[in-house]
Write an enzyme that holds these catalytic residues in place. Structure first.
Site, PDB file in Angstrom:
ATOM      1  N   GLY A  41      -1.655   2.676  -6.195  1.00 52.81           N
ATOM      2  CA  GLY A  41      -2.255   3.426  -7.288  1.00 52.81           C
ATOM      3  C   GLY A  41      -1.135   4.095  -8.057  1.00 52.81           C
ATOM      4  CB  CYS A 100       2.368   0.998  -2.878  1.00 51.75           C
ATOM      5  SG  CYS A 100       3.471   1.703  -4.092  1.00 51.75           S
ATOM      6  CE1 TYR A 101      -1.533   8.425  -4.755  1.00 52.51           C
ATOM      7  CE2 TYR A 101      -3.429   7.322  -3.767  1.00 52.51           C
ATOM      8  CZ  TYR A 101      -2.846   8.454  -4.306  1.00 52.51           C
ATOM      9  OH  TYR A 101      -3.568   9.624  -4.378  1.00 52.51           O
ATOM     10  CG  HIS A 136       3.107  -3.684  -4.015  1.00 48.49           C
ATOM     11  ND1 HIS A 136       1.822  -3.250  -4.196  1.00 48.49           N
ATOM     12  CD2 HIS A 136       3.909  -2.729  -4.543  1.00 48.49           C
ATOM     13  CE1 HIS A 136       1.828  -2.090  -4.823  1.00 48.49           C
ATOM     14  NE2 HIS A 136       3.085  -1.741  -5.043  1.00 48.49           N
ATOM     15  CD  GLU A 161      -0.120  -5.992  -2.990  1.00 48.87           C
ATOM     16  OE1 GLU A 161       0.449  -5.852  -1.899  1.00 48.87           O
ATOM     17  OE2 GLU A 161      -0.221  -5.064  -3.817  1.00 48.87           O
ATOM     18  CG  ASP A 166     -18.403 -18.441 -13.652  1.00 52.16           C
ATOM     19  OD1 ASP A 166     -17.551 -19.102 -13.035  1.00 52.16           O
ATOM     20  OD2 ASP A 166     -18.135 -17.429 -14.314  1.00 52.16           O
ATOM     21  CE  LYS A 223     -14.044 -19.131 -14.070  1.00 54.78           C
ATOM     22  NZ  LYS A 223     -15.201 -18.621 -14.825  1.00 54.78           N
TER      23      LYS A 223
END
Ligand code: XMP
Length: 517
Positions: A61, A88-89, A175, A177, A233, A373
């Site tokens: 964040g 992180c945050y 991070h 990710e 979709d 998606k």
């Protein structure tokens, strides 16, 4: 439909406003574990405990934990016995909640790829003691809180990772990710499988099986109606519903005549030939064009197309299908709330339509509402939808109505469809199509002088637009090789009647937008 299967293992991504919240959830799902995102201020410790999560990830964040206005969370969550990974945050918040210190100093900031030295720890199984991680922080944790030990450092950061093994609490300043963190995937794997005990039960095959049986149970012997646009979709939702209930499904496809060349036929053929369902196509190009007559303002055109679509679609439903269930192709990003503040709202999206008050369905069914998606595409492929449909580029709701600049007439739509079909054909042939996020032709409504044979011409100009982008919020114009552009231009001028010039749009977004209107 249930939010997700009760038995299924799931991870909570507790969102503190970080830019990577969706990416974290996708990374978890890539490891075959279901993840859901909740804003920090929309869920309590008791609800987290009751929901049976296998683990929780605190996101990053933009704030500083020492700022009283920054997002905080009930410290009791550290003691409910569910493993937590703070990123992180989220790591700083974990330290703060555990009674530790977090400080900010100019020379402690780290941005970009940083060398991290890790100690042997379950979180770092199969991760070298020295590796590159992605950092983006100003504040830092000078020493870990009581009960925690430091498990990684950098040259500047004394607590690049920490843990309290007895409570299964882990925090990383970097991070994992993002792909720049060399072993990020391995670290997440270690957290999910070895610390949280997940076994990887989130698979697209089992998703299809579970969803089909849930759909059968919900729908019973009733009818279900779905508005099919031909986009990814709604097409995947249609294929899934067809597998579940076959002819009980009716897909209503409004062809307003503003689709790409032959697209309406392609959609009809796909669904009538490959799937068991009732397919209703409403051809209403003339009605749309008469409503658009004389309109040149882009917003007026959008409003008319949207309103007309709504009326045509719902009149058909009222007439024939106003009972049973209503299905729509809402996907997970359409309904994620962000943890950026109390004012956050679920965004309204074209996938979620308003149902007129006089039509009362038994319920609304959104079979893809938990999927990202890329997962929707994977489901589409497994269900046998054609590759072109599954990988189709975004197409604006108002269709070619916003690519024919100025007044929309049948002749101008035809010119644009022809030019656009040539562009697509050439891009497919040279294999360059996949390099671009979106490309199309535009009819700007400008006439220019030219010469063809010995004749002076005064005809339409066609513009080519092609962009590369990750999220369509910003975009770069695509650097299509000149020889390809040359072939496209030659073919359009030679094959499309009333066009004598082609230009290429080299504007990025911002300052331009992707569409011209
Ligand atoms: P812009 O032009 O805003 O486009 O840079 C970004 C992306 O959104 C699509 N787009 C629309 N999609 N209804 C839609 O469903 C619309 O009115 C609309 N306008 C733009 C555009 O094609 C691009 O992918």
């Amino acid at each position: 439909m249930k939010e997700s299967s009760d038995k299924m293992q799931k991870i909570l991504v507790l969102d503190f406003g970080g830019q990577y919240n969706q990416l974290i959830a996708r990374r978890v799902r890539e490891q075959h574990i279901y993840a859901e995102i909740k804003p920090y201020n929309k869920i309590t410790t008791d609800q987290i405990k009751a929901a049976g999560y296998s683990g929780v990830i605190f996101t990053g964040g933009p704030n500083s934990v020492s700022d009283p206005k920054s997002p905080h969370f009930d410290p009791a969550i550290l003691d409910i016995g569910i493993p937590i990974l703070g990123i992180c945050y989220g790591c700083q918040l974990m330290a703060y909640m555990a009674g530790g210190m977090v400080e900010g100093a100019e020379d402690s900031s780290e941005y970009g790829k940083i060398e991290v030295y890790a100690r042997d720890n379950i979180l770092f199984t199969d991760v070298p003691n020295k590796s590159i991680c992605w950092m983006s922080h100003h504040d830092y944790i000078p020493h870990p809180p009581k009960g925690f030990t430091t498990i990684a450092i950098t040259d500047k950061c004394p607590t690049a990772a920490m843990c309290d093994e007895s409570r299964r609490l882990y925090g990383v300043q970097f991070h994992p990710e993002v792909t720049h963190t060399e072993y990020g995937k391995q670290m997440l794997h270690n957290f999910l499988y070895d610390i949280c005990g997940c076994t990887g039960d989130w698979q697209m095959d089992s998703f299809i099986e579970d969803t089909v049986s849930e759909l059968r149970e919900t729908i019973g012997d009733k009818g279900v109606v779905l508005g099919l646009s031909g986009g990814v979709d709604s097409s995947v939702a249609a294929a899934l519903l067809s597998k579940a209930v076959g002819k009980q499904l009716t897909c209503v496809f409004v062809d307003q005549g503003l689709m790409r060349k032959d697209e309406g036929d392609f959609v009809e053929n796909t669904f009538t030939k490959l799937f068991d369902m009732n397919f209703v196509r409403i051809n209403c190009q003339e009605e749309f064009l008469s409503k658009l007559k004389g309109l040149t303002d882009p917003e007026d055109k959008r409003t008319v197309i949207g309103t007309e679509f709504y009326n045509v679609f719902w009149n058909k439903i009222r007439e024939s299908y106003g009972s049973g269930f209503f299905a729509q192709g809402t996907i997970y990003p359409d309904r994620i709330e962000s943890g950026k503040g109390d004012a956050s709202k679920i965004k309204t999206h074209h996938n979620q339509v308003g149902i007129p008050k006089d039509i009362q369905f038994e319920g609304v069914i959104e079979p893809l509402k938990d999927l990202f998606k890329d997962e929707v595409r994977a489901v589409g492929e497994k269900l046998g939808l054609p590759h072109d449909l599954v990988w189709r580029q975004p197409f604006p709701g108002p269709g070619l109505g916003v690519r024919v600049i100025g007044e929309v007439t049948a002749e101008r739509v035809r010119i644009l469809q022809e030019a656009d079909a040539i562009l697509r054909d050439e891009m497919d042939k040279c294999g360059y199509a996949g390099e671009m996020s979106q490309f199309f032709a535009v009819l700007p409504g400008v006439k220019t002088v030219g010469v063809m044979g010995d004749e002076r011409t005064y005809s339409e100009l066609v513009a080519i637009r092609a962009v590369t982008t990750d999220d369509f919020m910003t975009a770069d114009w695509a650097k299509i090789p000149y020889d390809i552009l040359g072939r496209v231009s030659n073919r359009i001028i030679n094959e499309v009647d009333r066009v004598n010039r082609v230009v290429y749009d080299i504007t990025s977004k911002p300052p331009g937008t992707v569409e011209w209107e």
